[in-house]
Design a protein around this motif. Structure first.
Motif, short mmCIF file in Angstrom:
data_model
loop_
_atom_site.label_atom_id
_atom_site.label_comp_id
_atom_site.label_asym_id
_atom_site.label_seq_id
_atom_site.Cartn_x
_atom_site.Cartn_y
_atom_site.Cartn_z
N ASN A 134 0.86 -1.19 0.00
CA ASN A 134 0.00 0.00 0.00
C ASN A 134 0.89 1.24 0.00
N ALA A 135 0.66 2.16 -0.94
CA ALA A 135 1.47 3.38 -1.05
C ALA A 135 0.70 4.56 -0.47
N GLU A 143 7.49 12.42 -0.78
CA GLU A 143 7.87 11.01 -0.91
C GLU A 143 6.63 10.12 -0.85
N TRP A 144 6.75 8.99 -1.51
CA TRP A 144 5.80 7.91 -1.30
C TRP A 144 6.32 7.02 -0.17
N SER A 145 5.43 6.70 0.75
CA SER A 145 5.76 5.74 1.81
C SER A 145 5.00 4.45 1.50
N ILE A 146 5.75 3.41 1.18
CA ILE A 146 5.14 2.15 0.74
C ILE A 146 5.27 1.12 1.87
N TYR A 147 4.13 0.57 2.24
CA TYR A 147 4.09 -0.44 3.30
C TYR A 147 3.86 -1.82 2.67
N TYR A 148 4.74 -2.75 3.01
CA TYR A 148 4.62 -4.13 2.55
C TYR A 148 4.22 -5.02 3.73
N PRO A 167 13.15 1.54 -6.67
CA PRO A 167 14.41 1.93 -7.31
C PRO A 167 15.60 1.74 -6.37
N PRO A 168 16.80 1.59 -6.93
CA PRO A 168 18.00 1.39 -6.10
C PRO A 168 18.16 2.52 -5.09
N GLY A 169 18.60 2.15 -3.90
CA GLY A 169 18.84 3.14 -2.86
C GLY A 169 17.66 3.41 -1.97
N SER A 170 16.49 2.86 -2.32
CA SER A 170 15.29 3.08 -1.50
C SER A 170 15.13 1.88 -0.56
N ALA A 171 15.85 1.92 0.53
CA ALA A 171 15.97 0.75 1.42
C ALA A 171 14.63 0.33 2.00
N LEU A 172 14.51 -0.97 2.25
CA LEU A 172 13.34 -1.52 2.93
C LEU A 172 13.65 -1.64 4.42
N GLN A 173 12.85 -0.97 5.23
CA GLN A 173 12.99 -1.05 6.68
C GLN A 173 11.98 -2.06 7.21
N LEU A 174 12.50 -3.18 7.70
CA LEU A 174 11.63 -4.26 8.16
C LEU A 174 11.36 -4.14 9.66
N GLN A 175 10.13 -4.43 10.03
CA GLN A 175 9.76 -4.53 11.44
C GLN A 175 10.60 -5.61 12.13
N ASN A 188 8.73 -1.06 5.37
CA ASN A 188 8.44 0.26 4.82
C ASN A 188 9.57 0.69 3.88
N GLN A 189 9.18 1.22 2.75
CA GLN A 189 10.12 1.73 1.75
C GLN A 189 9.65 3.13 1.35
N ARG A 190 10.58 4.06 1.26
CA ARG A 190 10.24 5.43 0.84
C ARG A 190 10.94 5.73 -0.48
N ILE A 191 10.15 6.26 -1.43
CA ILE A 191 10.70 6.61 -2.73
C ILE A 191 10.28 8.04 -3.07
N PRO A 192 11.01 8.72 -3.96
CA PRO A 192 10.65 10.10 -4.32
C PRO A 192 9.24 10.19 -4.90
#
Length: 226
Positions: A134-135, A143-148, A167-175, A188-192
């Protein structure tokens, strides 16, 4: 003249005890638990004696063949219960025990038996990991904050690893990187804000040393963030 003799009946004060006899067959019951890591069913068999006579267990036969009943005493106490354990392959489908009892009153019960139907125990040929996304627009940060939501529908835990993002460099922060049985981990991943596609790819190293590779979840954003 002598009087007539009288005989007085005296009630008996005791009677000979009846010899216990076997009149009911032993009862065999069972339960099974899955040893998932070993891919084996652990089947516990219980033999109950409803009679006041002891007996000796003999001529024990099991299915599947070659997977013996372990730990069952050979003596069956009066009005008692004994147990033993059998380990069978996770894909066996069923198990059974058949035995005789030689009772101490010189009678014999032949072919007392128990049966249990079994499902599959152990990992399936393939494992599924469910990933939804979900974005959400963070307009202030542009930024878009994308939740997986990464969900494990399997009865075994695993560890998430080898995470790749786009895209590269948009790290995934896992719970958490631990994926518990039937549990969900949020990342959570944040992209421009000017990006409209994102993705994650990862592996899961299961606790039984099986690995699921390249679980891929793309995200396509069809609106603007402003």
């Amino acid at each position: 003249m002598l009087g007539a003799l009288a005989f007085l009946a005296v009630p008996a004060t005791g009677a000979a005890a009846a010899t216990p006899a076997v009149d009911v067959n032993p009862t065999i019951t069972t339960s099974a638990t899955c040893d998932f890591a070993a891919r084996e069913w652990v089947v516990t068999w219980s033999v109950a004696n409803p009679n006041p006579v002891e007996g000796t267990i003999g001529n024990v036969r099991v299915t599947p063949p070659g997977q013996p009943l372990v730990g069952l005493p050979n003596r069956l106490p009066a009005l008692g219960t004994i147990t033993g354990t059998q380990r069978v392959a996770g894909d066996a489908g069923s198990a059974s025990v058949t035995l005789d009892v030689n009772w101490d009153d010189n009678t014999v019960t032949y072919d007392a038996s128990g049966f249990i139907a079994l499902g599959r125990c152990g990992p399936p040929a393939t494992r599924t990991v469910l990933v939804s996304a979900n974005a959400v627009c963070d307009a202030a940060a542009r930024e878009w904050s994308i939740y997986y939501n990464i969900t494990n529908p399997n009865a075994i835990a695993g560890t998430i690893g080898n995470v790749r993002v786009g895209p590269p460099g948009s790290a995934l922060q896992l719970q958490s990187d631990r994926l518990l049985p039937f549990g969900t981990v949020v990342g959570n991943q944040r992209i421009p804000a000017d990006q409209f596609t994102a993705s994650i790819t990862f592996d899961v190293n299961w606790d039984d040393n099986v690995v699921t590779y390249d679980i891929y979840r793309p995200v396509y954003i069809k609106t603007t963030c402003r």
